[in-house]
Scaffold this motif. Structure first.
Motif, PDB file in Angstrom:
ATOM      1  N   GLN A 105       0.827  -1.206   0.000  1.00 19.08           N
ATOM      2  CA  GLN A 105       0.000   0.000   0.000  1.00 19.08           C
ATOM      3  C   GLN A 105       0.865   1.261   0.000  1.00 19.08           C
ATOM      4  O   GLN A 105       0.592   2.222  -0.721  1.00 19.08           O
ATOM      5  CB  GLN A 105      -0.931   0.007   1.219  1.00 19.08           C
ATOM      6  CG  GLN A 105      -2.084  -0.967   1.110  1.00 19.08           C
ATOM      7  CD  GLN A 105      -3.036  -0.845   2.279  1.00 19.08           C
ATOM      8  OE1 GLN A 105      -2.702  -1.211   3.412  1.00 19.08           O
ATOM      9  NE2 GLN A 105      -4.219  -0.307   2.035  1.00 19.08           N
ATOM     10  N   ASP A 141      -7.343   0.521   0.945  1.00 20.12           N
ATOM     11  CA  ASP A 141      -7.622  -0.847   1.374  1.00 20.12           C
ATOM     12  C   ASP A 141      -8.378  -1.620   0.296  1.00 20.12           C
ATOM     13  O   ASP A 141      -8.072  -2.784   0.016  1.00 20.12           O
ATOM     14  CB  ASP A 141      -8.429  -0.835   2.677  1.00 20.12           C
ATOM     15  CG  ASP A 141      -7.662  -0.191   3.815  1.00 20.12           C
ATOM     16  OD1 ASP A 141      -6.420  -0.184   3.765  1.00 20.12           O
ATOM     17  OD2 ASP A 141      -8.304   0.318   4.748  1.00 20.12           O
ATOM     18  N   ALA A 159      -6.064  -2.324  -2.606  1.00 18.78           N
ATOM     19  CA  ALA A 159      -5.096  -3.359  -2.254  1.00 18.78           C
ATOM     20  C   ALA A 159      -5.716  -4.741  -2.397  1.00 18.78           C
ATOM     21  O   ALA A 159      -5.096  -5.661  -2.954  1.00 18.78           O
ATOM     22  CB  ALA A 159      -4.596  -3.145  -0.822  1.00 18.78           C
TER      23      ALA A 159
END
Length: 199
Positions: free
Chosen positions: A69, A76, A79
């Motif tokens: 990241q 999030d 990712a």
């Protein structure tokens, strides 16, 4: 009907990625992430799973996701998607095609636990130090040889140098334009030299 992807099929797909210079493969070879396991376990303070809960993801795997990241500027949700989508991410994390991938909420909770424990800065500082000890620097999706990177000048020094260059440069002539104040000053100087001429 296509069959299941075999081990050698996966290796054949990884080969051209390695040949192209996968930066994550270099990162995995340079940094031993097992060195972070003790710090991660100590910061997370997880239970032993005796209550029958689902076993948590490996802490080093989750820390690698945080590295991804930071390296690629991923949220999030991004990712989670990129881990599913990229073979290079899967290989870096040590995940196979059929293995479960942590979702966005799991990634967020993991980072929050480390943040509350005050371990984020320490862990990333340790990561940067290990990388620097090997002579490398992580920058926006790349693992660069730090010895080949020229250090940037501070902003104020760069500005000062730029001002010096601009002050030494000759001013551009203004076509068809005269400065009234400068013209008056020239006239006064001429009058001072020869008062009788300009009366």
């Amino acid at each position: 009907m296509a069959g299941q992807l075999g081990f050698f099929d996966l290796e054949d797909r990884y080969a051209p990625l390695s040949k192209a210079g996968d930066p994550l493969e270099k990162l995995a070879a340079v940094v031993d992430f097992e060195l972070f396991r003790y710090r991660l376990v100590k910061a997370l303070k997880r239970s032993d799973g005796a209550r029958g809960c689902r076993p948590p993801y490996d802490p080093t795997l989750m820390f690698k996701i945080l590295i991804l990241q930071a390296l690629y500027g991923l949220s999030d949700e991004q990712a989670e998607f990129q881990i599913w989508d990229r073979l290079t991410f899967m290989r870096f994390l040590g995940l196979g095609p059929g293995e479960a991938v942590p979702d966005a909420t799991t990634i967020w909770l993991f980072r929050e636990h480390l943040t509350q424990a005050g371990a984020i800065k320490t862990l990333f500082g340790r990561f940067d130090a290990l990388l620097a000890d090997k002579g490398y620097l992580a920058m926006s999706g790349q693992i660069l040889d730090a010895s080949l990177i020229q250090a940037r000048h501070p902003a104020n020094a760069w500005t000062t140098a730029r001002r010096r260059r601009s002050s030494k440069a000759k001013p551009r002539p203004r076509s068809g334009r005269t400065n009234p104040a400068r013209q008056r000053r020239r006239t006064w100087m001429k009058c001072a030299k020869d008062p009788g001429r300009y009366r």
